[in-house]
Motif scaffolding. Structure first.
Motif, short mmCIF file in Angstrom:
data_model
loop_
_atom_site.label_atom_id
_atom_site.label_comp_id
_atom_site.label_asym_id
_atom_site.label_seq_id
_atom_site.Cartn_x
_atom_site.Cartn_y
_atom_site.Cartn_z
N GLU A 130 0.84 -1.20 0.00
CA GLU A 130 0.00 0.00 0.00
C GLU A 130 0.87 1.25 0.00
N TYR A 134 0.85 4.31 -2.75
CA TYR A 134 0.67 5.73 -2.44
C TYR A 134 1.83 6.58 -2.97
N TYR A 137 1.04 6.98 -6.60
CA TYR A 137 -0.11 7.88 -6.73
C TYR A 137 0.32 9.34 -6.55
N ARG A 138 1.07 9.62 -5.49
CA ARG A 138 1.50 11.00 -5.24
C ARG A 138 2.39 11.52 -6.37
N MET A 168 -7.18 5.21 -7.49
CA MET A 168 -6.72 6.12 -6.45
C MET A 168 -6.87 7.53 -7.03
#
Length: 182
Positions: A130, A134, A137-138, A168
């Motif tokens: 996870e 992230y 995604y960022r 996301m």
């Protein structure tokens, strides 16, 4: 993990040496032959690329809002050949609709194909947690993208929304004053 591209969904296949495309709703998309040569060099007859059409003008990838008018003309078959040249397919999958090939093998095949300026594979990165998802995604949000798609590498393609794919996306919150209503 892949970029959550903000374009118009497109299934593009090679049929009798021609690129044939359909929207998410199954409407034909007029391409004026601009993808024929590129697609012929990339896929086999009957294979389909799943992706999104976007517009690149003067070397700049236009936002969905800016490029939507041109893509909508393609769906309405009112696009000119000069406008069709601006279309680019950003793909994330290659399917033949009958196979049970898992996504890890399909994305590996996409990564080995010699892509053109008309057809590009979306940025793809393997994430194992996870936290790594992230981070990816960022990175996409900082680059101005909509977000990320997280995919099960062992999933088989399905002609519907799949629990093997997660989005996301940013959640925006705002306080607003109501100034009128109907």
């Amino acid at each position: 993990a892949q970029v959550k591209s903000d374009g118009a969904r497109c299934h593009m296949s090679l049929q009798s040496g021609k690129a044939v495309a359909f929207s998410r709703n199954g409407k034909p998309i007029e391409l004026h032959g601009v993808f024929d040569e590129a697609l012929m060099n990339m896929v086999k007859e009957g294979e389909t690329l799943d992706g999104e059409l976007r517009v690149i003008k003067d070397g700049k990838l236009l936002s969905r809002k800016e490029g939507n008018g041109i893509v909508n003309k393609a769906v309405k078959s009112t696009i000119t050949p000069e406008e069709a040249i601006l279309l680019v397919l950003f793909t994330w999958d290659i399917v033949d609709f009958t196979s049970t090939i898992t996504y890890d093998k399909r994305i590996e095949r996409l990564s080995k194909v010699q892509w053109s300026d008309k057809i590009r594979v979306l940025e793809t990165e393997t994430v194992n947690s996870e936290e790594e998802a992230y981070i990816f995604y960022r990175k996409q949000r900082r680059a101005g993208e909509e977000g990320a798609m997280i995919k099960n590498m062992f999933a088989v393609w399905q002609p519907k929304r799949s629990k093997d794919i997660g989005k996301m996306k940013a959640i925006e919150v705002a306080d607003m004053r109501i100034t009128g209503w109907y």
